[in-house]
Structure formats: C-alpha cells, structure tokens
Design an enzyme around this catalytic site. Structure first.
Site, PDB file in Angstrom:
ATOM      1  N   ASP A  13      -6.067   5.495   5.694  1.00 32.90           N
ATOM      2  CA  ASP A  13      -4.679   6.006   5.436  1.00 32.90           C
ATOM      3  C   ASP A  13      -4.999   7.258   4.395  1.00 32.90           C
ATOM      4  O   ASP A  13      -6.082   7.292   3.898  1.00 32.90           O
ATOM      5  CB  ASP A  13      -3.984   4.824   4.677  1.00 32.90           C
ATOM      6  CG  ASP A  13      -2.374   5.080   5.016  1.00 32.90           C
ATOM      7  OD1 ASP A  13      -2.003   6.323   5.063  1.00 32.90           O
ATOM      8  OD2 ASP A  13      -1.690   4.227   4.940  1.00 32.90           O
TER       9      ASP A  13
HETATM   10  C1  BGC Z   1       1.132   6.218   5.312  1.00 35.75           C
HETATM   11  C2  BGC Z   1       0.525   6.290   6.940  1.00 35.75           C
HETATM   12  C3  BGC Z   1       1.014   7.817   7.462  1.00 35.75           C
HETATM   13  C4  BGC Z   1       0.136   8.690   6.381  1.00 35.75           C
HETATM   14  C5  BGC Z   1      -0.004  10.124   7.003  1.00 35.75           C
HETATM   15  C6  BGC Z   1       0.622   7.363   4.396  1.00 35.75           C
HETATM   16  O1  BGC Z   1       0.914   7.418   3.268  1.00 35.75           O
HETATM   17  O2  BGC Z   1       0.915   5.098   5.076  1.00 35.75           O
HETATM   18  O3  BGC Z   1       1.606   5.552   7.673  1.00 35.75           O
HETATM   19  O4  BGC Z   1       0.450   7.943   8.690  1.00 35.75           O
HETATM   20  O5  BGC Z   1       0.829   8.713   5.056  1.00 35.75           O
HETATM   21  O6  BGC Z   1       1.378  10.764   6.609  1.00 35.75           O
END
Ligand code: BGC
Length: 714
Positions: free
Chosen positions: A240
């Site tokens: 993540d």
């Molecule tokens: C989120 C993810 C997301 C990623 C990219 C993160 O803060 O938890 O679900 O895919 O950002 O935007």
C-alpha cells in the site's frame, strides 16, 4: 501453453542475468505515484497502476497529487463494492470485473488497485463502502468472479487489497490488530485465500497496519508463509502507498514492489537503500532476483511484450448498461408497511424530493476510490427522468452541514411535503468534504476534522452511527405531515435509524451506486424494478450492539483488540440473541416467496463430505421478482464455541408470478469445519449439525438436522 511458459522462463533468466542491481531496483519501486520504472535498454516498460475499485481513477502527474485535469480520463463509474455485494449476484460480479478490467486496459493500465475485500468489522470504518461484507464466505464468493472478470480477457491484473486485517482507518499506518489465530483463519483470511486459490489473483496489496508485531509489509510469516507457501500465490505483492518502513525487513519478507505517496522516488526503501543493502550483503541479490522473476512473469501473463496485447476501451455504452444492471439489483428495500411502495406515478401530480443526497453527485468522493465519472445520475435527476413532464417534481434541500440554517431548511421541506401528493426524502452520509468546506469557508481546521469524521471516506472512521446534519429531526418532522413519505438512505455503511424508524412506513437503502444510481433508484421506487438487494452487513439498532464495540475495541490506540473474536457481524447478533435493526441478508421484495420441500442428501467419503441442500422457492405474489435463498449451518455438538449460524451457500434466482424453482446448493467439509488452533487444521467433528434455509440471518424458513458420522481434519 506449457511450451510458452518455458520459453518465458528461459527469457526471464536471460533478462535477470543482463540486469544491473540499479535496474532491478528500478523495477521494484514507484518512480511516479502510480508507476514503477522500466528498463529502456532492455525494452522493459514501467508497470502502470490505477485505483480502483469503482472505476479507473483520474490521471495524476508522476510527481503531484493534483490531477492533470484533461478531459480524456472520464470513465464509467461502477457501483461501490458494498453495493455490488448487495446484489448477491455472482454473474454481476464477474461482469463488473470485466468492465473494470476493460476500462483499465483502455486507459493503458497494467494493474487495477482493487477489489478491496477486508471484512466489515465495525459500522464506523470509513472504507466500508469499498469492502463487501461482514461475512468472509460472501466476500470470497463475490470477489472470485470479480477478479476473474478483470483478469480473464483484458491483459490486466487485479491488486487485491488490503492484506490483511485492515479494518479501520484510524491510525491505519501503524495500528496493530490484535487478533487470535482462529479468528484470523475463520474471518479475516478466507476471502483472500479464495481470491488467490480460486480467483487466481495476479497481485496482492499488503496493508498498512501491523499484525503479530510486524507491519504487514514486513511480515514474512504472512507474505511468504501463508500467502506464498501455504496458498501457492505466485503473483506479485505491491505495498500500500507508504506501507514499507524498512528495506531489509520488507525485502526479505517477500515484498516485490514498493509504492509510496511522496515524490522522492530515489529515497524509497526499494530504491537506493535497496541497492545499498544488496551491496552490503544485508539483502541477498537472489532475493531481489526473485522479485524480478515474479514481476517479469506477470508482465508476460499480461502480454506486455506482445503485439497482440488487448487494447481495452472505456466509456463503452455496454459498460454503462452494466452499472445500471448492478445498481438495480443492489438497492435494498428495508421496510414497506402497508405496501406504500412502489409509488404509482399516475397518482402523483406533485412530488416533493427532500434532502441534499438527492441532489449531489458522489463519484468524486471517498479518497483513493474517487472516480471522474463521465456523468452521474443523481436521485433528483432520476426521479425527474422517470416521471416526465406530467408530474411536477419540487426539491427542498432539507438539511445542510451549516446548522445555522437548519430551522429554515426544515420548515421549507415540511411546507413542500404538505403540499405534495408524494414525498421522497433522500438522506444518509456524504462521501466528500469538499463542498462542505466551500459552503462553510469559516471552518477551522478542527471543524474540518470533525466533518471528515462524518463522511464515508478513506482516512477517517466515523465516531458514531448517527445521521449527521440534523437529518433525524428533518425526517421526523416530514413524517409528521406525511406518514407515507419514503425515506431513502444513501450511504456506504449502516446508520442508526432508531429516532424515526417506527414512524416511517417505507425505507430504502441505496449506496454510492454508480453513474446510473439515480435512475435505478427511481425505477425501484416507482416499481419498474422489483428490489432484490440484500444487506451484506448487519444494521445494528445502536452502535453499542456491534460486537467490535461491545466485546472488542474500536478503534483502539496503538493496538486494537479484536476481543469479539469470531463473533463478527451476524455471528454475534445470532449467537448472543441481540436483535438488530435489520439483519444480515435482509431485503424485502414487492412480491412474496414461499419456501418448502427441504431435502438434504449427505454422502461421506474418506476425505470429504458432499452435502446437497435441495428446496423449492415459489413466487406467490403478484409481480415477478428475484430472491436470494441463503443457506446457513449450525454445529450443534461442537467441542469449541461456534457461532449459532454461518452462511455457507446462496443463490440468486428470478421467479415469475406463480413460478417455482428447485434450488440446489452444495456444501462440502469446509462448510462444516472450524479452525483448530491446537493442530492448526480445519476440523469437522462428528455429530449433529443443523442446516437452515432462509431469507436473512433472522428470517429462517426451513431447517433440518443432519448427522455427520466421521471426523475430518484437513
Ligand atoms: C490506499 C489504497 C490505494 C492507494 C493508492 C492508499 O492510501 O489505502 O487502497 O490503492 O492509496 O491510491
């Protein structure tokens, strides 16, 4: 096929032999907010990613979170995952995946960052709208076809998120989920396991939070032990954004690609620090080679080097049609006393539509799941489109975040309700704080925080279950002048309705329901579509009734104790005899269904059990409709504590007036098993079980005891 794979394997080894450590590192970390770096010298392109999961997110520059803002990244906006799950229709899940994959490829992406399949543990989690259910079986059953739909014919990979036990937004980057092993195995892992084993997910996103002492991205036991060795996952693990905090730990735990939110790409843990760690022998080069091998394999799977690669497309008319099909089946009729619904259009000369959620678009909200939708039909637009020129549709805002005008808004709404033939209130939650800030430019930062805690969005959990912006009072006052006013809740999570639920005759639940959401809502309310959505999470009467709040903690502090254990959602409500406001699986129809003729055939083999559950469902009402028969299992003689009922099968069937269908649902040994922590095996103990068939976790129509003769361990 095998020949091709062999050919790739040889090629991959050749490439690895050619690559310098700098080039290898470049393939393992973000060099743009949504892409890695390729190796031009060897014609290896970057891996391009986009959120997910309700459509393909708008385009960002490599090094800024301010969207580019061209007109070429408008897309199809799909109903949120919670809405999709509420259809209980696996075919629609598959088709939604197909649309998402096709659009992702059409936008030139390799990996779409979804689906989100974390379990809905508390009604307050800000991302519940992005997840599917409180139930692991239902989540897995809907996620698998979705994943297949994305991957099968689009040359695009899913990235199933967030692995694992990421069930809250508060302190999400560092909170440690304290969850016992049985609960981990029975509740929080099964949907991921299915996504890997049955869905063949090509990529997984490691979650922000900690588990068993380590951040998930540093957790070797989770990533190498469970995911790769035990489940046979051979795809890539992407962090993540900002979930890695240590080069060695993450590299040696099996992470493949580090993504982050900052622009100092060379400083990412898998950039210069990884090169250094390899040079100093802290991370073996073979560990990095493994990552490259997996990344290249994925590239071959996605036909990245082939001229035959699928092109995809976005904004296709059939994609929009699919969003409408899903929205229609996702809407849940919660209550319909005196058959107030469906409304008869011919009887309505004037319609009052009340409430801000009738008149705002939600697609651009929610955090990373935001969508730049080609269009969005709001409920107000949907009602107008449906009723046409013969009905006067009048709108009153009714509530606002700005409390100083509360009385005035309520009075206007009540006046309008008094003078209209029918009234529809559309309230619920908000998905974005932006317009609130605009309206209220005097807001202080603290107030801003407070506002964010009342919306359904990534990054924030709600602090209570209440309807914000004095909506309870609005609804009560409107119901006083028109007891048949239809109350629609538009939200991505359960809401406390206790203030007015007894007074309201007709209550409908809808969601962030895609670009055609308003049209679908109008069709349901005016009876063109017979509602067939069913709740995938329990709606408690009050927050304190929710297991995470009653037996466990939420949101905790540095750690959060999952004290409710396996008793998540309806598993708690049924076992502890707590009466919910609306049960898991609940959803009314404009017709009635009769269930009968339950038959159960069991065949025990040395290594498995086949249980065939057969019954008949008849449409005994006056309109065609669709029903979701649900099969629950209860272990009556277990040596360990088990939930009173657990969902183990369901189907979605269409029934014409008077039609009967025989439903057959197969259960296997897993459906009867619990996870035994002593020997770390799934266990079926011989003895009595009950099989229950019903319309919801509370509305059981048929049941029968069965006897299992042997014990099974697997
Ligand atoms: C989120 C993810 C997301 C990623 C990219 C993160 O803060 O938890 O679900 O895919 O950002 O935007």
């Amino acid at each position: 096929m095998t020949k091709n794979i062999l050919k790739y394997e040889e090629k991959i080894e050749e490439i690895i032999a050619e690559l310098t450590i700098e080039e290898k590192a470049a393939m393992c970390h973000g060099n743009g907010l949504f892409r890695t770096e390729g190796v031009k010298r060897l014609n290896i392109p970057p891996m391009k990613m986009a959120d997910g999961p309700m459509g393909v997110r708008n385009e960002f520059p490599d090094d800024s979170w301010v969207p580019i803002g061209y007109s070429d990244d408008y897309v199809t906006y799909l109903p949120c995952s919670l809405a999709l799950a509420a259809t209980w229709n696996k075919d629609l899940a598959y088709k939604s995946g197909q649309v998402l994959g096709n659009e992702a490829r059409g936008r030139g992406k390799d990996i779409i960052l979804g689906p989100g399949i974390n379990i809905i543990r508390s009604p307050l989690c800000g991302r519940n709208f992005e997840y599917m259910s409180e139930d692991p079986y239902l989540t897995g059953e809907m996620a698998v076809p979705f994943i297949k739909g994305v991957q099968e014919d689009n040359d695009v990979s899913v990235c199933v998120k967030h692995f694992a036990v990421n069930n809250q937004e508060t302190e999400r980057l560092n909170v440690e989920a304290i969850v016992d092993e049985r609960t981990l195995r029975e509740i929080y892992l099964p949907a991921f396991e299915k996504a890997v084993k049955e869905g063949n997910a090509y990529s997984i996103m490691s979650a922000y939070n900690k588990l068993y002492g380590y951040h998930c991205s540093h957790n070797k036991e989770l990533l190498e032990g469970i995911l790769r060795e035990e489940w046979g996952f051979d795809g890539i693990i992407v962090s993540d954004w900002g979930a890695i905090h240590d080069t060695e730990l993450a590299a040696n735990a099996g992470m493949d690609i580090e993504m982050n939110v900052t622009y100092n790409f060379d400083d990412y843990f898998f950039a210069n620090p990884l090169i250094k760690a390899v040079k100093e022998g802290r991370v073996k080069e073979e560990v990095v080679n493994k990552k490259i091998r997996r990344i290249l394999r994925l590239m071959y799977k996605l036909n990245i080097f082939s001229e035959e690669r699928k092109r995809g497309t976005y904004n296709a008319p059939e994609h929009r049609q699919l969003t409408l099909d899903v929205a229609r089946e996702s809407i849940v009729l919660l209550k319909n006393e005196n058959n107030v619904l469906p409304l008869k259009d011919t009887k309505i000369k004037t319609l009052a539509v009340i409430g801000e959620n009738a008149n705002i678009a939600h697609s651009n909200g929610g955090g990373s799941a935001e969508i730049k939708s080609l269009f969005e039909i709001t409920p107000l637009l949907g009602f107008n489109m449906r009723l046409g020129g013969e009905t006067k549709v009048k709108y009153a805002k009714g509530y606002s975040a700005d409390v100083s005008i509360k009385e005035q808004l309520i009075n206007e709404a009540v006046e309008l309700a008094k003078t209209s033939d029918a009234v529809i209130i559309v309230g619920g939650l908000k998905h974005t704080a932006e317009d609130l800030q605009l309206e209220n430019n005097a807001l202080s930062v603290t107030k801003d925080e407070e506002i964010k805690r009342r919306i359904d969005s990534e990054g924030y959990d709600k602090t209570d279950l209440n309807l914000p912006y004095e909506q309870d009072e609005l609804i009560k006052r409107v119901l006083e002048v028109n007891k048949n006013a239809v109350v629609v809740m538009l939200s991505g999570a359960p809401i406390d309705m206790s203030e007015w639920i007894d007074e309201a005759n007709a209550v409908v639940q809808t969601w962030y329901n895609g670009m055609e959401g308003g049209r679908a809502l109008a069709e349901v309310i005016f009876g063109d579509v017979n509602p067939s959505g069913k709740l995938t999470a329990t709606f408690p009467r009050k927050l304190e009734d929710s297991p995470a709040h009653k037996l466990g903690e939420f949101p905790g502090g540095e750690t959060v104790n999952y004290g409710e254990g396996i008793f998540v959602g309806y598993r708690y409500f049924s076992t502890y005899d707590v009466n919910p406001l609306f049960a898991f699986g609940h959803g009314l129809s404009y017709t009635e269904f009769k269930y009968d003729n339950l038959e159960i055939l069991i065949s025990e083999k040395p290594d498995d059990i086949d249980v065939l559950v057969k019954f008949k469902v008849t449409n005994i009402g006056e309109v065609d409709g669709a029903e979701v028969p649900q099969v629950y299992v209860s272990d009556l003689e277990a040596s360990v504590e088990r939930p009173k009922i657990e969902l183990k099968g369901f189907d979605k069937i269409n029934l014409k007036i008077g039609e009967t269908k025989e439903v057959e649902i197969k259960l296997d040994k897993k459906a009867l098993a619990f996870y035994n922590v002593e020997d770390k095996k799934w266990t079926v103990e011989s003895g009595k079980f009950k099989v229950l068939v019903g319309r919801s976790a509370q509305d059981i129509r048929l049941e029968k005891d069965i006897n299992i003769a042997s014990n099974y361990k697997f």
